[in-house]
Design a protein around this motif. Sequence first.
Motif, mmCIF file in Angstrom:
data_model
loop_
_atom_site.group_PDB
_atom_site.id
_atom_site.type_symbol
_atom_site.label_atom_id
_atom_site.label_comp_id
_atom_site.label_asym_id
_atom_site.label_seq_id
_atom_site.Cartn_x
_atom_site.Cartn_y
_atom_site.Cartn_z
ATOM 1 N N ASN A 1 18.802 50.493 12.677
ATOM 2 C CA ASN A 1 18.287 51.033 11.419
ATOM 3 C C ASN A 1 17.171 52.015 11.759
ATOM 4 N N PHE A 2 17.521 53.030 12.525
ATOM 5 C CA PHE A 2 16.544 53.957 13.082
ATOM 6 C C PHE A 2 15.772 54.665 11.974
ATOM 7 N N LEU A 3 14.446 54.482 12.001
ATOM 8 C CA LEU A 3 13.527 55.074 11.025
ATOM 9 C C LEU A 3 13.880 54.703 9.587
ATOM 10 N N GLY A 4 14.610 53.586 9.434
ATOM 11 C CA GLY A 4 14.944 53.107 8.099
ATOM 12 C C GLY A 4 16.108 53.810 7.438
ATOM 13 N N TRP A 5 16.852 54.644 8.197
ATOM 14 C CA TRP A 5 17.945 55.420 7.615
ATOM 15 C C TRP A 5 19.322 54.862 7.954
ATOM 16 N N GLY A 6 19.407 53.670 8.529
ATOM 17 C CA GLY A 6 20.696 53.045 8.801
ATOM 18 C C GLY A 6 21.449 53.628 9.973
ATOM 19 N N LYS A 7 20.817 54.474 10.762
ATOM 20 C CA LYS A 7 21.475 55.078 11.915
ATOM 21 C C LYS A 7 21.290 54.179 13.139
ATOM 22 N N THR A 8 22.262 54.201 14.042
ATOM 23 C CA THR A 8 22.199 53.422 15.269
ATOM 24 C C THR A 8 21.926 54.339 16.448
ATOM 25 N N VAL A 9 20.904 54.007 17.211
ATOM 26 C CA VAL A 9 20.600 54.686 18.468
ATOM 27 C C VAL A 9 20.506 53.609 19.532
ATOM 28 N N ASP A 10 21.303 53.733 20.585
ATOM 29 C CA ASP A 10 21.399 52.666 21.580
ATOM 30 C C ASP A 10 21.494 53.277 22.971
ATOM 31 N N VAL A 11 20.536 52.955 23.823
ATOM 32 C CA VAL A 11 20.578 53.324 25.235
ATOM 33 C C VAL A 11 20.468 52.029 26.021
ATOM 34 N N GLY A 12 21.501 51.715 26.808
ATOM 35 C CA GLY A 12 21.500 50.410 27.448
ATOM 36 C C GLY A 12 22.115 50.398 28.826
ATOM 37 N N TYR A 13 21.716 49.399 29.597
ATOM 38 C CA TYR A 13 22.267 49.137 30.925
ATOM 39 C C TYR A 13 22.937 47.773 30.897
ATOM 40 N N ASP A 14 24.148 47.678 31.444
ATOM 41 C CA ASP A 14 24.885 46.418 31.474
ATOM 42 C C ASP A 14 25.440 46.184 32.866
ATOM 43 N N SER A 15 25.447 44.915 33.254
ATOM 44 C CA SER A 15 26.033 44.524 34.533
ATOM 45 C C SER A 15 26.821 43.245 34.326
ATOM 46 N N ASP A 16 28.119 43.290 34.648
ATOM 47 C CA ASP A 16 28.954 42.097 34.578
ATOM 48 C C ASP A 16 29.881 42.082 35.781
ATOM 49 N N THR A 17 30.875 41.203 35.751
ATOM 50 C CA THR A 17 31.737 41.040 36.921
ATOM 51 C C THR A 17 32.612 42.258 37.183
ATOM 52 N N GLU A 18 32.845 43.084 36.166
ATOM 53 C CA GLU A 18 33.741 44.220 36.340
ATOM 54 C C GLU A 18 33.020 45.491 36.750
ATOM 55 N N ARG A 19 31.813 45.723 36.189
ATOM 56 C CA ARG A 19 31.162 47.000 36.457
ATOM 57 C C ARG A 19 29.712 46.965 35.994
ATOM 58 N N THR A 20 28.947 47.925 36.475
ATOM 59 C CA THR A 20 27.630 48.210 35.920
ATOM 60 C C THR A 20 27.727 49.546 35.194
ATOM 61 N N SER A 21 26.995 49.681 34.102
ATOM 62 C CA SER A 21 27.151 50.898 33.308
ATOM 63 C C SER A 21 25.889 51.209 32.526
ATOM 64 N N TRP A 22 25.719 52.499 32.267
ATOM 65 C CA TRP A 22 24.716 53.008 31.339
ATOM 66 C C TRP A 22 25.451 53.567 30.131
ATOM 67 N N THR A 23 24.959 53.234 28.939
ATOM 68 C CA THR A 23 25.646 53.649 27.716
ATOM 69 C C THR A 23 24.664 54.289 26.746
ATOM 70 N N PHE A 24 25.096 55.387 26.151
ATOM 71 C CA PHE A 24 24.383 55.972 25.021
ATOM 72 C C PHE A 24 25.328 55.975 23.829
ATOM 73 N N ARG A 25 24.846 55.474 22.701
ATOM 74 C CA ARG A 25 25.671 55.425 21.495
ATOM 75 C C ARG A 25 24.834 55.839 20.290
ATOM 76 N N TYR A 26 25.438 56.655 19.439
ATOM 77 C CA TYR A 26 24.779 57.094 18.205
ATOM 78 C C TYR A 26 25.769 56.956 17.059
ATOM 79 N N LYS A 27 25.294 56.394 15.954
ATOM 80 C CA LYS A 27 26.149 56.217 14.783
ATOM 81 C C LYS A 27 25.352 56.554 13.535
ATOM 82 N N ASP A 28 25.940 57.392 12.693
ATOM 83 C CA ASP A 28 25.305 57.802 11.442
ATOM 84 C C ASP A 28 26.298 57.558 10.310
#
Length: 518
Positions: free
Chosen positions: A142-169
């Motif tokens: 709920n970025f700045l109260g406008w319901g938008k998604t901003v996501d920057v993340g790092y994940d590590s599991d058995t298959e892979r490690t990854s960096w992800t950027f996601r934006y949704k409006d």
Amino acid sequence: MFLASILMASAVAAAGAEVPPGTPIVLIRVVRIDIFDLSDPETSAWPYRWANALHVLTQERFIRSLLLFREGDKFDPARVAESERILRDTGFLSPVTITSLPCEGGAEVVVETHDQWTLEVGVSFGMFGKRKHYGASVADDNFLGWGKTVDVGYDSDTERTSWTFRYKDPLLLGSRWALELEHRSASDGKTNAFQLEYPFYSLVTPRAGGIEWRKESLTDYLYSDNRKVVSGSVDRHHFLVWGGIRLPSNALYTNRLILGVFSDVARFADWRWVDGGAYPTPEGREMRGFQVGWDHQVDRWSVVRGFRSWQRQEDVPRGPNWGAFAGFSLPTFGADRTRIPLSGYFSIGSLDGSQYSWLNASATGRLEQGGMANSIAHLDVGTAHTGSAGWRARVAVDFGHNLDGDKQLTLGADTGLRGWDPDTFDGTSRALANVEWRHQLTGEVLHLGIIGVAIFADAGTTWNPRVGPSTEGWRGDAGVSVLIESTRAALLRIVRIEAAWPDHGKGPLILISSQSLF
């Protein structure tokens, strides 16, 4: 005091009066409530004040944009109820109530929303036996109260490690158009995706359409006994342009016709057993053509508490809802050969007092070369007592037929057989039964969460294995859970900390997850 009593009595009487359908709406009042009520002595201490100060309250304009009615419209209870569902569906507004009362010249509608915490800055951890997941992210739904998604993340599991950027409006430039972007850079490849659509945001939306594009390159795996036993590279390209219209319907049900053109390409290379031996490389596919679909929705919903979580409002569908879709991939459009991808779904639910029951069915597959390929029929039937305590149970079955070489239907802790590590049992079909008794132990602890416990038992089977042993009959487990509901944050619903003992006498297997099993 006497005058105040008269005014209060008048307000109560007005609030209790019904507003007839068709009454003009002369005023819409939006009441936004922050995460914590600072006027309450129990939530007025500095930690609660700081949380509210760091949180951006959902913008009133955003809330009004999601409503299906405006000032000057005729009052319609169905649109009011659906507006409540749309607001709750954001995930960060709960509870939501919309009430109406008579006023001079028509009706006043009051929209009351309660914000949830959405900013995530930190680390995450999950565990299903030997399989662990780690992550770190900065995200806000709920970025700045406008319901938008901003996501920057790092994940590590058995298959892979990854960096992800996601934006949704969901309301691009203040319109009903929705935009979603994703970029993922992983240790074994990358993914890019783009989606722009004008969705069927309401049952009465007359038309919709959009465009989707996705490209991914990665290493895929087949599993047995919680181990990678086969690996290979895969490149997938997806493109779709679609449009749909709402056909003549009535106030209860909605029918939609959906048309589109698509391209789905999958290419595979260098598939091998982990010991280096050659494994049959899955057949590639180039599907291009057009598709047609029919969607049927019934406006029957119930609002419950105590289904997946205890305090949150949850909208459960009663239907029946169904849809059927067919594509026609032809060499004329550049396809490698004639294929007809098919899919469909059916769902129905019922609420008898506090007992909610459901049946969900779906099927996917391709008709090609005179037979069905990669077809999976899914059935999920269950019942749950909503409220602070009660039994719940479900049976889920996946029937696979002639699956593609990169597909398998495994069974383990991640799919509901909680006494075994994920992907322990191989198969191309599976069945699973779960029964659970849950009990809420506390009220809202420190105004942050609710604690409960559960006891459970699972049983499952797989058949027609591909790369490893199946269950060779039915396998079972039993265990206990500590359940923690996050009551003020949209990031988590229920955290499950579980210990499950399998029927072979070993164990227990420890699980930590923030996903509801059913």
